[in-house]
Scaffold this active site. Structure first.
Site, PDB file in Angstrom:
ATOM      1  CD  GLU A 119     -15.316  -8.145  19.257  1.00  0.00           C
ATOM      2  OE1 GLU A 119     -16.329  -8.170  19.142  1.00  0.00           O
ATOM      3  OE2 GLU A 119     -14.920  -7.021  19.543  1.00  0.00           O
ATOM      4  CB  THR A 125     -17.435 -17.890  23.271  1.00  0.00           C
ATOM      5  OG1 THR A 125     -18.129 -18.794  21.861  1.00  0.00           O
ATOM      6  CG2 THR A 125     -16.431 -18.785  23.629  1.00  0.00           C
ATOM      7  CG  LEU A 162     -14.460 -21.212  20.085  1.00  0.00           C
ATOM      8  CD1 LEU A 162     -13.540 -20.800  18.656  1.00  0.00           C
ATOM      9  CD2 LEU A 162     -14.520 -21.134  21.284  1.00  0.00           C
ATOM     10  N   GLY A 163     -17.778 -24.421  19.299  1.00  0.00           N
ATOM     11  CA  GLY A 163     -18.949 -24.591  19.522  1.00  0.00           C
ATOM     12  C   GLY A 163     -19.913 -23.086  18.296  1.00  0.00           C
ATOM     13  CE1 TYR A 202     -20.025  -5.635  20.564  1.00  0.00           C
ATOM     14  CE2 TYR A 202     -19.508  -7.013  19.963  1.00  0.00           C
ATOM     15  CZ  TYR A 202     -19.353  -6.094  20.030  1.00  0.00           C
ATOM     16  OH  TYR A 202     -17.613  -6.387  21.034  1.00  0.00           O
TER      17      TYR A 202
END
Length: 469
Positions: A119, A125, A162-163, A202
């Site tokens: 998650e 992404t 992935l940043g 979330y």
């Protein structure tokens, strides 16, 4: 238009321009999903009721069962979907998911550690980009203890590419907290999960429902779009009012059991059918309960977010060579890509960019430096002296600047950055002892967690090596 009074569960808006010119006032009636119901109120020459007041006549084409109530009545938030709609939604979604569910590597586990990692990776992404990182991460750090005891550099290196690297740093912090304060066990309730670094509402709901079957709602990009369309919500879904409405709706439609699969189904439907543009409504199992489909407003809902104003930046980095090694610097707190290694990098002022004669930049340039910046092979002396002094202040060493190696383009939030990569040779000096700087042989570049552009430049300096993901 002006707000006039309320119906139970409905808002009424009066067309003021017609108020004094016609005996018939047009009243626009919206329910709390912001769906236009429509009504005509006749006054003036209309029949009188038993109390001597003008009798109202309501045109109600949507069969909503409208009725007037006192202005002083409670403005409590209504049931957003009636019981038959919710029943149909759950039944149809469950049937669709059995046939259309996406096969993803994190779907076949109830292990909270794996669900949590997936998650966090999926934030900002795409699924396709995450899958290889997910597998690589668990090859190196298969359980919570491995993550908690790993060096931050090792975690950042697994995250490289992935940043949004704060996600990786927060993972590391949260893993240590789980070991130290929770005996290595994940909390099962949303409120406690949200106290862990990097876990918001979330993500907490996702972990709780997917791992433990807790009846927890979720709202992320795909479900936000899906809920907005189901309700025909025309305002900004990310506003305070929009978030309150959509989170309540997400909770209201939850089934009593199989909540994890239900939330997965909602996300899959939003990702594959209720797409941002050209949603596949004929294939949607919820089309019969979707208010946006009824109104034909798929292109307008959800309200498009305002695009940020893009700022162009031009920066310079130096591949400083000393013998067979190059100088790398770890980026510090307060800088972009905190904790990652980079080649010494500086910003150019607008005046310096103009001095270079390269304007605001071209889009999508070819990799050839001559095609990208014709005429710019070396840094002009007017700019060169300042940059050399800045490098010396930053690193402690003096350099001789060389030719242009590469021009790289990338973006960070609202910034569009052009990075000019130059060769440089060590002249004199010793690297600062109070800064994180290292001379590194190209064969060891793979051992460092580099920024994306640093990795690209490192690969340029070692062309025989396979590019690292």
């Amino acid at each position: 238009m002006a707000r006039f009074r309320r119906l139970k569960n409905y808002d009424i808006t009066v067309d003021k321009q017609k108020a004094y010119t016609h005996n018939r006032l047009q009243i626009l009636i919206h329910n709390h999903s912001n769906r236009l119901v429509g009504a005509i109120i006749d006054i003036g020459n209309s029949p009188r009721n038993s109390k001597g007041k003008n009798k109202t006549t309501v045109s109600n084409p949507q069969n909503e069962g409208l009725r007037f109530i006192d202005d002083s009545a409670s403005n409590s938030v209504p049931d957003l979907f009636d019981s038959p709609r919710k029943t149909a939604l759950r039944r149809n979604l469950k049937s669709w998911y059995r046939k259309k569910r996406r096969e993803l590597p994190w779907r076949d586990t109830s292990e909270p550690y794996r669900i949590w990692i997936s998650e966090i990776m999926l934030q900002q992404t795409t699924v396709a980009a995450v899958i290889p990182y997910y597998h690589r991460f668990f090859e190196r750090l298969p359980d919570l203890v491995d993550l908690a005891t790993a060096d931050e550099d090792a975690v950042l290196q697994l995250w490289e590419g992935l940043g949004y690297y704060s996600r990786a740093r927060n993972l590391h912090k949260a893993a240590k907290l789980l070991i130290d304060e929770f005996d290595g066990e994940f909390p099962r309730d949303v409120a406690t999960l949200q106290k862990l670094p990097g876990i918001g509402r979330y993500t907490a709901g996702a972990i709780a429902s997917f791992a433990f079957g807790v009846r927890a709602p979720i709202v992320e990009a795909n479900t936000l779009r899906l809920y907005s369309r189901l309700l025909a919500y025309r305002d900004d879904p990310k506003s305070t009012a929009g978030q309150r409405l959509l989170w309540q709706f997400a909770e209201d439609i939850l089934p009593k059991t199989d909540v994890g699969d239900f939330n997965h189904a909602l996300m899959d439907l939003g990702a594959t059918v209720c797409r941002p543009s050209e949603p596949d409504c004929p294939e949607c199992p919820l089309v019969r309960v979707c208010r946006t489909a009824e109104l034909g407003l798929q292109a307008e809902i959800p309200l498009a977010k305002q695009k940020p104003q893009i700022t162009d930046l031009t920066e310079v980095c130096f591949a400083i060579r000393h013998g067979d090694e190059y100088l790398l610097r770890r980026r510090q707190a307060g800088e972009w890509w905190t904790g990652l290694w980079d080649f010494p990098r500086l910003s150019l002022t607008a005046e310096e960019v103009a001095t270079l004669g390269i304007g605001s930049g071209q889009r999508n340039p070819k990799r050839s430096k001559s095609k990208m910046l014709p005429g710019l092979e070396l840094i002009p002396s007017a700019v060169n002296d300042r940059l050399k002094q800045e490098v010396s202040t930053l690193t402690g060493v003096e350099i001789h600047t060389g030719e242009l190696l590469e021009v790289l383009k990338h973006g960070v939030t609202r910034y569009r950055i052009r990075l000019l990569c130059f060769k440089a040779d060590y002249a004199q000096g010793t690297i600062r002892s109070d800064a994180e700087l290292e001379w590194v042989h190209p064969d060891a570049f793979s051992e460092f967690a580099l920024t994306k552009t640093a990795r690209q430049l490192a690969n340029r300096l070692t062309p025989d090596r396979t590019e690292t993901q």
